[in-house]
Structure formats: structure tokens, C-alpha cells
Write a protein that holds these residues in place. Structure first.
Motif, mmCIF file in Angstrom:
data_model
loop_
_atom_site.group_PDB
_atom_site.id
_atom_site.type_symbol
_atom_site.label_atom_id
_atom_site.label_comp_id
_atom_site.label_asym_id
_atom_site.label_seq_id
_atom_site.Cartn_x
_atom_site.Cartn_y
_atom_site.Cartn_z
ATOM 1 N N TYR A 25 0.823 -1.223 0.000
ATOM 2 C CA TYR A 25 0.000 0.000 0.000
ATOM 3 C C TYR A 25 0.852 1.266 0.000
ATOM 4 N N GLY A 26 1.954 1.192 -0.743
ATOM 5 C CA GLY A 26 2.781 2.373 -0.962
ATOM 6 C C GLY A 26 3.730 2.729 0.155
ATOM 7 N N ILE A 27 3.706 1.980 1.254
ATOM 8 C CA ILE A 27 4.551 2.279 2.418
ATOM 9 C C ILE A 27 5.326 1.016 2.796
ATOM 10 N N PRO A 28 6.660 1.081 2.930
ATOM 11 C CA PRO A 28 7.408 -0.111 3.338
ATOM 12 C C PRO A 28 6.811 -0.718 4.607
ATOM 13 N N TYR A 29 6.713 -2.020 4.624
ATOM 14 C CA TYR A 29 6.054 -2.700 5.740
ATOM 15 C C TYR A 29 6.857 -2.591 7.033
ATOM 16 N N SER A 30 6.148 -2.351 8.122
ATOM 17 C CA SER A 30 6.686 -2.462 9.475
ATOM 18 C C SER A 30 5.494 -2.506 10.418
ATOM 19 N N LEU A 31 5.705 -3.011 11.607
ATOM 20 C CA LEU A 31 4.722 -2.821 12.663
ATOM 21 C C LEU A 31 4.843 -1.387 13.175
ATOM 22 N N THR A 32 3.852 -0.921 13.905
ATOM 23 C CA THR A 32 3.795 0.493 14.288
ATOM 24 C C THR A 32 3.729 0.660 15.805
ATOM 25 N N GLU A 33 4.111 1.842 16.263
ATOM 26 C CA GLU A 33 4.022 2.144 17.688
ATOM 27 C C GLU A 33 2.567 2.148 18.155
ATOM 28 N N GLU A 34 1.648 2.541 17.291
ATOM 29 C CA GLU A 34 0.233 2.543 17.667
ATOM 30 C C GLU A 34 -0.287 1.116 17.810
ATOM 31 N N PHE A 35 0.201 0.212 16.969
ATOM 32 C CA PHE A 35 -0.136 -1.197 17.084
ATOM 33 C C PHE A 35 0.321 -1.740 18.434
ATOM 34 N N VAL A 36 1.546 -1.380 18.828
ATOM 35 C CA VAL A 36 2.063 -1.791 20.140
ATOM 36 C C VAL A 36 1.167 -1.238 21.251
ATOM 37 N N ALA A 37 0.785 0.033 21.138
ATOM 38 C CA ALA A 37 0.021 0.689 22.208
ATOM 39 C C ALA A 37 -1.323 0.024 22.441
ATOM 40 N N VAL A 38 -2.035 -0.344 21.365
ATOM 41 C CA VAL A 38 -3.371 -0.914 21.567
ATOM 42 C C VAL A 38 -3.306 -2.379 21.998
ATOM 43 N N TYR A 39 -2.129 -2.985 21.887
ATOM 44 C CA TYR A 39 -1.992 -4.363 22.360
ATOM 45 C C TYR A 39 -1.544 -4.426 23.820
ATOM 46 N N ARG A 40 -1.568 -3.326 24.539
ATOM 47 C CA ARG A 40 -1.273 -3.361 25.975
ATOM 48 C C ARG A 40 -2.534 -3.850 26.691
#
Length: 618
Positions: free
Chosen positions: A373-388
Motif C-alpha cells: 500500500y505504498g509504504i514499506p512494511y513495518s509494525l507500528t508504535e500505535e499497534f504496540v500501544a493498543v496491544y497493551r
């Protein structure tokens, strides 16, 4: 095998900005704001979620690799094996951009980079400070259970997180110093919370005001690195060198780890994590036996590499179509998550005909086209935050026999964490432990439900830590927006009043009092924990918005789940193993004595059966 395309060609440009897609996403946002996706019938609800995912892909993927950097991790030189094998460190998943997603690369963001708040003391320690939030809003007085699921969901989640992300070991110098109230019983003053490690790839000559970044010391890919390690050296220590198999560390507990180390000294080690590590190490070895029977000429290396692919894909499948639908069991989300894997055509069509379309909507993501989707893949800090989601963990655990539901013992979380967990593993069979978890409810991810033990947790290094306060501090430190701003950036309506934020009037008063009547200061975690939950949800709708985006992205971007998800790479026997298995079959393969407890269930994460005379789940 499908001809490989470059990342530039896999940019999602087919729907970006086109009029039909603007109409679809506009209607989805309108329906969601006006009625809420969860209040619609299943079909319009699915269409709404689909439109929201498109809009999130358009607006909420942001690339941190464009920021100045030095000393980036170097992938190994390309080799032919990279086309068909996962690397230990996650490199070479994208063959054109081999560094993408590898261990030691930056977390991405789901918010614009210019909206990342700098980690100044004024921001991180602002009132109410993290310890005040912990004491006033997160402390558990009595377990608030999530009654639709069992405690394996908590064990599974930490097991997955060990694969997905880690910020690394915190430095001991310059900790955050959190001031304490006079009546705070914390034994040290001030409270010290170690900082998140700095980004070693950040260019020291970067202009002032360059957004802060951190790196993921784990591979960003869904590649089962918690089992196989993130380096060649680690991986070799895990293997036993025979028929592709992994070591079993101890004949009694059968924990998978380096036999020369003590797993209980690793931060976060507890009984639930050990159980999942055990189960899927044994599953890897079972897959090796299956592949060896089908392909007797394969050597140790070939068996290991194919079994690793199969095991990682099975874990991704279980998480997608079993764990997540259990913890967010609204009919629309159950349908949507199954569609992520099999498409709306469904599992039956997949089993009969395979993929019937290139469309991920019709035939699911696995086996489709790779798309970043036009952006190199990585996990995100927001993904980490909501998995607390520490509230999933109980304080009190009742161990029972799988044979007759008889009581084996009562313990607290303190008794099953760290080195103490090894004593339980040696004295109680794995089947009884799995049965105990399967018949106990976890906690709901909500306010006033944080495990007491984790608010005074002694780390392996002897440091005392309040993980509730740490969770609040980490989101602030990593520049994750407060609750209302987070919702705005996800194109959600912010809460205008504390009463609108939560359906619990007492909580509304508590939050209002703690945040001095300023709703814009409410922390993300507090807002998510206070929200009204959609039917069947064990966590918030705001967190779910990140899942809508990132749950599919982890599959879309990974060529081993898309273009290379083929019999030529996995083998026909390997693909059949993934199709034919579930969490229930995995459990029964290694613990057939659980058959009665699991009889008639189609999801291993819902409460298991207990004898009628024994009463209800605890």
C-alpha cells in the motif's frame, strides 16, 4: 509460482484516490459515524468495515524510513535460499528491499510523523502522572471477567507479542523519575521507570525537531520468531540437528529454549507463555514427522525450513480465524476475520476449489498478491500501544485435573510467574495446566481490572515495577497521542464529555476528577479501557480500528502469505497441514486426554466443558 512484482507495483494504487473508492470509503465513514458498524446487519456491517479498511490504508500508514538514519542493519547477501526460506532476522522477505521488516529496523506509525509528540518530561510526567493513573483508575479490586473466552487468550496473546515486537532492554541510566503522592505505599521515592532504548539508527546530525523513532529488535514479520529466534546463532541453538526438529529443553516441562539458559529469568516469563512455547515446539516436531513421511529424501535443513513455514502460517491462521473472533465475537467481526483468511467465499469453497479469484475480498489474503500500500512494511508504535492488554491476566488461578475436574491447587499470579513457574511445570502435567486455563475466564480489558501482582512486579534484575504505570508512560514516551487526538487521527469522533466517553457514570466522575476536567488529556489506554464495548468484544472499538488496518497488513505485505503461499514453497503436504488443522486439533494431537473438555467446541478459546457437578467456570 506467480511472477514477482516490485514493491512500487504493489502500492495499492488501484484504488487510491479513484472516484469509486472515494464513494465507497465516504459511505463507510458516514454509516459508521451515523449508526456504528456494530449496529448494522452483518452484510452492511461488513461493507462498512471494508470501506473503513480502505480509508485507513490510504491515510494511516506512515513511513519512518524517510527520516535521517545511519548504521542501518545489514542483511546477508542475497542467495537462492531466500526465495523459499524465511531468514532468521526477517531480512529478504521483500526481495527488492531486503532490509524491510528485519530485526533492528524502525517501527512505523499510524499517525502523521509531524503529530508525534516529543518525549519531554513535561509531556511524559504531566499530571496526572502515570502512577496516579495506575492507582486511581487501573487497580483491580475484584476480577471483572471476560465470560465469553478462557484464559488461553491471555497466554496466546503474550506468545504472539513475543513474535511481533520488542523495544529491547532498557538502559539503567537516566530513568524517568515519577513523583509520588504522600499516601503512596511505593517503597522507593521517586518511582523510577527505565526509558525505552533510543533508536541506534537515528542520525545524530538530524535537524532539530525530527520526529523520534525506535527500532523493533524482533522481526516485524509474522514468522514465529518467538520459537525460532531472530538470528542464525539463536536458531541453531534451538535445533537438535535431526530430521528438522527443535530441542525440548526438559523432559518434564518440555520447554523450548536454549538448554544452557534459564527461561524463567527472561522478563515476562510466566506459566502461560511456557505452555504455548511447549505446544508449538512440539507442533513443529510433529510437522517434521509429517513432512518426513511424505518426502523421505529431505534432509534436516529442508525439513526444518518447510516445517517453520508451515508452523508460522498455522499460528497466523489460528490467530486470524480463532483467537481474534473469540475475543471480538460480534457476528460481523467473526465474518470479517474469516474473510481475511478465506474470503467471503468461505472455508468450504476454499477447501473444494482453492482460490477462485485474485480478489482478497472474495478469496482471502493468503495466496493473493503482495501489497505494501505504498509504504514499506513495518509494525507500528500505535499497534504496540493498543496491544497493551494486561487486564486479561487473572490474579488467582485454580489448577484442576483434566480427568475429573478435581482441585490440584490454588495459586496467585505471583506463583506462576518467573522462576516460580518452573516449580508448577514440574509438579503439574501440561494437560492439567491447559485444562485449567481453558476452564478459567480471563479479565476484561477495562478500567479497574489490572492484575495486582503486575502493579508491584519484581523484574528478574530485582527492579520493582508497576506495569500499569509503565503502560501509561510508554504511550506518552513513544509519542502516541492521547485518546481524543488518537480518535481524530483515525477519523473517529472524539468524546466531547466524560459521560460520552464511558457508559459508566462512576468511571466518568473518576476520570473527570483525575484529569482535572480536561478530556483532551485523557490517556489513550484510559479512554480505550473506559469505552462502551461492542457486543462480544473483550476490548475497545478504538483499538479495533488499528486491528482493521494492521491485522490484514501483516498478511498482505508478507510474500510467504501471499505470492509464495504455494505448494511449490510450502509443499503439498505442508499446505494440507495448514488447511486441516486448528488450535483444537493441535491441542488434541499432543494432549488427547483433553478430548472430553473440547468435545463439540469449534473454537479452543471459548470456555471448555467441565463436569456438570462441578459448577461454572471461575
Amino acid at each position: 509460482m506467480t511472477k514477482k512484482r516490485t514493491a512500487r507495483q504493489r502500492s495499492g494504487s488501484g484504488y487510491r484516490g479513484s472516484l469509486p473508492w472515494r464513494v465507497v470509503t465516504g459511505l463507510a465513514e458516514y454509516a459508521d459515524r451515523r449508526a456504528g458498524w456494530n449496529h448494522l446487519a452483518v452484510t452492511p456491517g461488513l461493507l462498512t468495515l471494508f470501506g473503513l479498511r480502505v480509508r485507513l490504508r490510504q491515510n494511516n500508514l506512515h513511513d519512518t524510513t524517510v527520516l535521517p538514519s545511519v548504521g542501518l542493519p545489514e542483511p546477508a547477501p542475497p542467495s537462492a535460499s531466500h526465495k523459499v526460506n524465511r531468514t532468521a532476522d526477517g531480512s529478504h522477505n521483500d526481495l527488492d528491499e531486503p532490509r524491510m521488516g528485519m530485526a533492528g529496523t524502525r517501527f512505523g506509525r499510524n499517525i502523521p510523523l509531524d503529530r508525534i509528540v516529543p518525549a519531554t518530561p513535561e509531556w511524559v510526567l504531566s499530571r496526572p502522572n502515570p502512577r496516579e493513573v495506575s492507582r486511581a483508575l487501573l487497580t483491580r479490586d475484584e476480577l471483572i471477567p471476560a465470560e465469553s473466552v478462557n484464559s488461553l487468550v491471555a497466554a496466546w496473546l503474550q506468545f504472539m507479542i513475543r513474535d511481533w515486537f520488542s523495544h529491547g532492554t532498557s538502559p539503567t541510566e537516566q530513568p524517568w523519575e515519577v513523583p509520588l503522592m504522600d499516601d503512596d505505599p511505593w517503597p522507593e521515592r521517586p518511582m523510577r521507570i527505565m526509558r525505552t532504548p533510543n533508536d541506534p539508527t537515528r542520525d545524530p546530525q538530524a535537524p532539530t525537531g525530527t520526529p523520534d523513532t525506535r527500532v523493533n529488535v524482533s522481526s516485524h514479520w509474522w514468522d514465529a520468531s518467538q520459537i525460532y529466534g531472530t538470528s542464525e546463532e539463536e536458531q541453531l541453538r534451538m535445533r537438535n540437528g535431526t530430521l528438522g526438529k527443535l530441542r525440548l529443553w526438559d523432559e518434564q516441562s518440555m520447554l523450548p529454549t536454549d538448554p544452557d539458559s534459564d527461561p524463567s529469568r527472561v522478563p515476562g516469563f510466566w506459566l502461560g507463555l511456557a505452555m504455548m512455547q511447549n505446544l508449538f515446539t512440539r507442533e513443529h516436531n510433529a510437522i517434521c514427522d509429517h513432512l518426513h513421511a511424505a518426502y523421505p529424501s529431505w534432509d534436516d535443513e529442508e525439513l526444518f525450513q518447510r516445517a517453520r513455514l508451515v508452523n508460522a502460517a498455522l499460528l497466523a491462521k489460528i490467530h486470524t480465524v480463532e483467537w481474534t473472533p473469540a475475543v471480538i465475537s460480534h457476528p460481523t467481526t467473526v465474518k470479517a476475520l474469516r474473510a481475511n483468511w478465506w474470503g467471503i467465499a468461505g472455508e468450504r469453497v476454499h477447501n473444494l476449489f482453492g482460490r477462485i479469484s485474485e480478489s482478497e475480498v472474495l478469496s482471502g489474503i493468503p495466496g493473493g498478491a503482495t501489497d505494501h500500500y505504498g509504504i514499506p512494511y513495518s509494525l507500528t508504535e500505535e499497534f504496540v500501544a493498543v496491544y497493551r492488554m494486561h487486564p486479561l491476566i487473572r490474579d488467582d488461578w485454580h489448577l484442576r485435573s483434566a480427568a475429573d475436574n478435581g482441585t490440584l491447587g490454588h495459586c496467585t499470579f505471583r506463583d506462576i510467574a518467573g522462576p516460580e513457574a518452573l516449580k508448577v511445570l514440574k509438579s503439574t502435567s501440561m494437560s492439567d495446566l491447559l485444562y485449567s486455563f481453558g476452564t478459567l475466564h480471563p479479565g476484561l480489558v477495562t478500567l479497574h481490572n489490572f492484575p495486582k501482582f503486575l502493579q508491584g512486579y519484581e523484574r528478574p534484575d530485582g527492579q520493582l515495577q508497576d506495569l500499569a504505570a509503565t503502560d501509561i508512560l510508554r504511550s506518552r514516551e513513544l509519542g502516541v497521542p492521547r485518546y481524543n487526538e488518537f480518535r481524530r487521527l483515525l477519523r473517529l469522533k472524539p468524546a466531547e464529555t466524560f459521560e460520552e466517553l464511558t457508559g459508566n457514570p462512576a468511571w466518568a466522575r473518576e476520570i473527570k476528577r483525575l484529569y482535572a476536567d480536561d478530556i483532551e488529556k485523557v490517556d489513550l489506554t484510559v479512554g480505550m479501557y473506559a469505552e462502551r464495548l461492542p457486543a462480544g468484544f473483550a476490548f475497545s472499538d478504538t483499538a479495533f480500528r488499528i486491528f482493521i488496518l494492521m491485522a490484514s497488513r501483516r498478511l498482505n505485505s508478507d510474500r510467504f502469505f501471499t505470492e509464495y503461499y504455494t505448494p511449490e514453497v510450502y509443499s503439498k503436504a505442508g499446505m494440507a497441514w495448514i488447511d486441516d488443522n486448528s488450535m483444537i486439533t493441535v491441542l488434541l494431537r499432543h494432549h488427547p486426554e483433553l478430548r472430553t473438555a473440547l468435545a463439540g467446541l469449534d473454537n479452543a478459546f471459548v470456555p471448555w466443558h467441565t463436569p456438570r457437578s462441578s459448577g461454572t467456570n471461575g
